[in-house]
Design an enzyme around this catalytic site. Sequence first.
Site, PDB file in Angstrom:
ATOM      1  N   SER A 138      24.994 -29.372  14.162  1.00 16.93           N
ATOM      2  CA  SER A 138      24.146 -29.076  15.245  1.00 16.93           C
ATOM      3  C   SER A 138      25.348 -29.369  16.487  1.00 16.93           C
ATOM      4  O   SER A 138      24.654 -29.730  17.462  1.00 16.93           O
ATOM      5  CB  SER A 138      22.897 -30.040  15.588  1.00 16.93           C
ATOM      6  N   ARG A 139      26.492 -29.234  16.490  1.00 14.83           N
ATOM      7  CA  ARG A 139      27.202 -29.406  17.358  1.00 14.83           C
ATOM      8  C   ARG A 139      27.406 -30.751  17.922  1.00 14.83           C
ATOM      9  O   ARG A 139      28.062 -31.255  19.208  1.00 14.83           O
ATOM     10  CB  ARG A 139      26.977 -28.643  18.675  1.00 14.83           C
ATOM     11  N   LEU A 140      26.958 -31.707  17.100  1.00 16.83           N
ATOM     12  CA  LEU A 140      27.102 -33.179  17.332  1.00 16.83           C
ATOM     13  C   LEU A 140      28.420 -33.792  16.574  1.00 16.83           C
ATOM     14  O   LEU A 140      28.249 -34.626  15.877  1.00 16.83           O
ATOM     15  CB  LEU A 140      25.735 -34.082  16.921  1.00 16.83           C
TER      16      LEU A 140
END
Length: 215
Positions: free
Chosen positions: A192-194
């Site tokens: 999730s692009r984290l």
Amino acid sequence: MVDRSIADIRKDYASRELLEAGSAADPMQQFGLWWNEALQSEIDEVNAMTLATASGDGMPAARIVLLKGFDESGFVFFTNYQSFKGMQLAENPRACLVFFWKELERQVRITGLVEKVPAAESNAYFESRPEGSRIGAWTSPQSLVIPGREWLEEAYAEQAGLMAGHHIERPEFWGGYRVRPIIVEFWQGRPSRLHDRLQYTLEDDGKWKRERLAP
Ligand SMILES: Cc1cc2nc3c(=O)[nH]c(=O)nc-3n(C[C@H](O)[C@H](O)[C@H](O)COP(=O)(O)O)c2cc1C
């Protein structure tokens, strides 16, 4: 033509993490850990890195070079000192290196000051290169405009003829640079692009500060 929009190309990263608890306090040790894992992963051209430089007035340029050594003092690559990058480094001895090890979903960015390595270090590496590469170093006025491919091949053949049977010394215009890191950032892709980003900054007292950056 393959019908695939560039904007739709993306990947979710899921396989690893980079947490403060599991990382070294010194970025060179952390680089060593990731380097060993990259070697074990049999990444193609694992030592290929982007080298970004800039002229005195700030115009940037980037290209791939090969990492040929690293230790506490920095990261070493070899090139033609009279090349475009050599000119930029003479004007502005700062550089940024970027590794992208996609199989591990990892990126490392190193920003630092650049200096030429001692002549003895360049000599030792030059001696280790295959004969063809040594002749090539003498032949190619790297980054200059040349008349054509034929010119290059003729220049090589002429140089090879002159050097046949002789020990091929390192040209003075060819050698190593060492990038002494000031900031080193380790990036690990996460879902999730984290993503995880740990940045190490060299402080005035010579100690490294480690901070987490937002992805
Ligand atoms: C995989 C790869 C490895 C390379 N390794 C080097 C290298 O170690 N040293 C070098 O001078 N050029 C290397 N090159 C060529 C450079 O990318 C570049 O074309 C050349 O150094 C001239 O750059 P400049 O005009 O910005 O000085 C490599 C290119 C590739 C694609």
